[in-house]
Design a protein around this motif. Structure first.
Motif, short mmCIF file in Angstrom:
data_model
loop_
_atom_site.label_atom_id
_atom_site.label_comp_id
_atom_site.label_asym_id
_atom_site.label_seq_id
_atom_site.Cartn_x
_atom_site.Cartn_y
_atom_site.Cartn_z
N ARG A 63 0.85 -1.19 0.00
CA ARG A 63 0.00 0.00 0.00
C ARG A 63 0.89 1.24 0.00
O ARG A 63 1.86 1.31 0.74
N MET A 64 0.54 2.21 -0.84
CA MET A 64 1.29 3.45 -0.88
C MET A 64 1.20 4.19 0.45
O MET A 64 2.17 4.79 0.92
N ILE A 65 0.02 4.15 1.06
CA ILE A 65 -0.20 4.75 2.38
C ILE A 65 -0.86 3.69 3.26
O ILE A 65 -1.88 3.11 2.87
N LEU A 66 -0.30 3.44 4.42
CA LEU A 66 -0.85 2.43 5.32
C LEU A 66 -2.17 2.92 5.92
O LEU A 66 -2.32 4.12 6.20
N PRO A 67 -3.11 2.01 6.13
CA PRO A 67 -4.42 2.42 6.68
C PRO A 67 -4.30 3.13 8.03
O PRO A 67 -5.10 4.02 8.33
N ASP A 68 -3.32 2.75 8.84
CA ASP A 68 -3.18 3.36 10.17
C ASP A 68 -2.79 4.83 10.11
O ASP A 68 -3.06 5.59 11.06
N THR A 69 -2.12 5.24 9.04
CA THR A 69 -1.66 6.63 8.95
C THR A 69 -2.60 7.53 8.13
O THR A 69 -2.44 8.75 8.16
N LEU A 70 -3.53 6.93 7.45
CA LEU A 70 -4.43 7.73 6.61
C LEU A 70 -5.23 8.76 7.42
O LEU A 70 -5.34 9.92 6.99
N PRO A 71 -5.77 8.41 8.60
CA PRO A 71 -6.48 9.44 9.39
C PRO A 71 -5.57 10.60 9.78
O PRO A 71 -6.02 11.76 9.83
N ASP A 72 -4.30 10.31 10.07
CA ASP A 72 -3.35 11.39 10.42
C ASP A 72 -3.14 12.32 9.24
O ASP A 72 -3.04 13.55 9.41
N ILE A 73 -3.05 11.76 8.05
CA ILE A 73 -2.84 12.57 6.85
C ILE A 73 -4.06 13.46 6.58
O ILE A 73 -3.94 14.65 6.30
N VAL A 74 -5.24 12.85 6.69
CA VAL A 74 -6.48 13.60 6.44
C VAL A 74 -6.62 14.75 7.44
O VAL A 74 -6.98 15.88 7.08
N ALA A 75 -6.30 14.46 8.70
CA ALA A 75 -6.40 15.51 9.73
C ALA A 75 -5.43 16.65 9.44
O ALA A 75 -5.78 17.83 9.60
N ALA A 76 -4.21 16.31 9.00
CA ALA A 76 -3.23 17.35 8.69
C ALA A 76 -3.67 18.17 7.48
O ALA A 76 -3.51 19.40 7.46
N GLU A 77 -4.22 17.51 6.48
CA GLU A 77 -4.66 18.21 5.27
C GLU A 77 -5.87 19.10 5.55
O GLU A 77 -6.05 20.12 4.87
N GLU A 78 -6.68 18.72 6.50
CA GLU A 78 -7.87 19.51 6.82
C GLU A 78 -7.60 20.55 7.90
O GLU A 78 -8.51 21.27 8.32
N GLY A 79 -6.35 20.63 8.36
CA GLY A 79 -6.01 21.62 9.37
C GLY A 79 -6.55 21.30 10.75
O GLY A 79 -6.75 22.21 11.56
N ALA A 80 -6.77 20.02 11.02
CA ALA A 80 -7.35 19.63 12.31
C ALA A 80 -6.29 19.24 13.33
O ALA A 80 -6.62 18.67 14.37
N THR A 81 -5.03 19.55 13.06
CA THR A 81 -3.97 19.15 13.99
C THR A 81 -4.04 19.91 15.31
O THR A 81 -3.54 19.44 16.32
N HIS A 82 -4.65 21.09 15.30
CA HIS A 82 -4.68 21.91 16.53
C HIS A 82 -5.54 21.28 17.62
O HIS A 82 -5.48 21.70 18.77
N ASP A 83 -6.35 20.28 17.26
CA ASP A 83 -7.20 19.62 18.25
C ASP A 83 -6.44 18.57 19.04
O ASP A 83 -6.96 18.04 20.02
N ALA A 93 1.39 10.95 16.02
CA ALA A 93 1.00 11.05 14.62
C ALA A 93 2.20 11.35 13.73
O ALA A 93 2.33 10.80 12.62
N ALA A 94 3.11 12.20 14.22
CA ALA A 94 4.32 12.51 13.46
C ALA A 94 5.17 11.26 13.28
O ALA A 94 5.73 11.02 12.20
N ALA A 95 5.27 10.45 14.32
CA ALA A 95 6.05 9.22 14.24
C ALA A 95 5.43 8.23 13.26
O ALA A 95 6.15 7.58 12.49
N ARG A 96 4.11 8.12 13.28
CA ARG A 96 3.44 7.18 12.37
C ARG A 96 3.62 7.59 10.91
O ARG A 96 3.96 6.76 10.05
N THR A 97 3.37 8.86 10.61
CA THR A 97 3.49 9.30 9.22
C THR A 97 4.94 9.27 8.75
O THR A 97 5.22 8.94 7.59
N ARG A 98 5.87 9.59 9.63
CA ARG A 98 7.29 9.54 9.28
C ARG A 98 7.72 8.10 8.99
O ARG A 98 8.46 7.84 8.03
#
Length: 222
Positions: A3-23, A32-37
């Motif tokens: 998989r190009m992107i693992l299922p476990d990291t997809l929510p982290d990516i979506v949250a970052a793209e939607e600007g929801a990291t401040h929550d 989340a940084a460790a998972r995506t890295r």
């Protein structure tokens, strides 16, 4: 199945793209940084990129051979049929290799941006937690094993770009050859794209990590 992107990291990516990291809390942002890295730095992704580059380079060489058949032949019909055959053969490695490289680039860009965004968010949630270790880690981040592979690949692709571009000049000014120009141009575009893609991913991750050590934190700079 890869998989190009693992299922476990997809929510982290979506949250970052939607600007929801401040929550997120600092601990959640760090996780989340460790998972995506880790997802971005998989050796399998780098290996597939190497395979895709090799396959695309073979396709470029076959395209150059097709041009040579068309320009140096003396039988228009026969040469045309051979050129079509070479084009079909060239498409076998070229098309899937380019698709693979594009897919790796698109997913890698999303992963790198998310990793950088989460790393910076972790500091924003705990701005006073920066240490000397953070300062060193941020500035020597590219020395880590996963990013070193990307930097090595980027450097080799950069050298390939220089050599391919010089081949274009040689095929134009020294020994005119339409096939040489074709090979040089296609390889220059290929290697330059690979170089920029890998280096850009490393820079996105490094930029996010540098956000953990602001200029206003003198203790972290000692």
């Amino acid at each position: 199945m890869f998989r190009m992107i693992l299922p476990d990291t997809l929510p982290d990516i979506v949250a970052a793209e939607e600007g929801a990291t401040h929550d997120a809390t600092a601990a959640q942002a760090d996780a989340a940084a460790a998972r995506t890295r880790a997802d971005y730095g998989r050796v399998s992704r780098w290996g597939l990129g190497l395979l895709g580059t090799f396959g695309a380079a073979i396709g470029c060489g076959l395209l150059a051979h097709m041009v040579e058949v068309l320009t140096n032949g003396h039988d228009p019909l026969g040469d045309g049929l051979i050129a079509v055959l070479v084009l079909v053969i060239a498409a076998v490695p070229l098309v899937p290799s380019l698709w693979l490289l594009l897919a790796l680039h698109r997913s890698g860009r999303r992963l790198a941006r998310a990793a950088g965004s989460w790393a910076a968010q972790a500091f924003r949630e705990a701005p006073g937690s920066s240490t000397t270790g953070d300062w060193l880690a941020a500035r020597f981040l590219s020395s880590s094993s996963d990013l070193v592979l990307r930097l090595v690949g980027s450097a080799l692709a950069g050298l390939g770009t220089v050599f391919a571009a010089s081949a274009v000049y040689y095929a134009i000014a020294v020994a005119p050859s339409a096939a040489g120009v074709t090979a040089g141009l296609t390889l220059t575009i290929l290697f330059a794209s690979v170089c920029a893609g890998q280096f850009g991913g490393v820079q996105r991750i490094q930029s996010g990590a540098l956000g953990r050590v602001p200029q206003a934190a003198p203790d972290a700079r000692r």
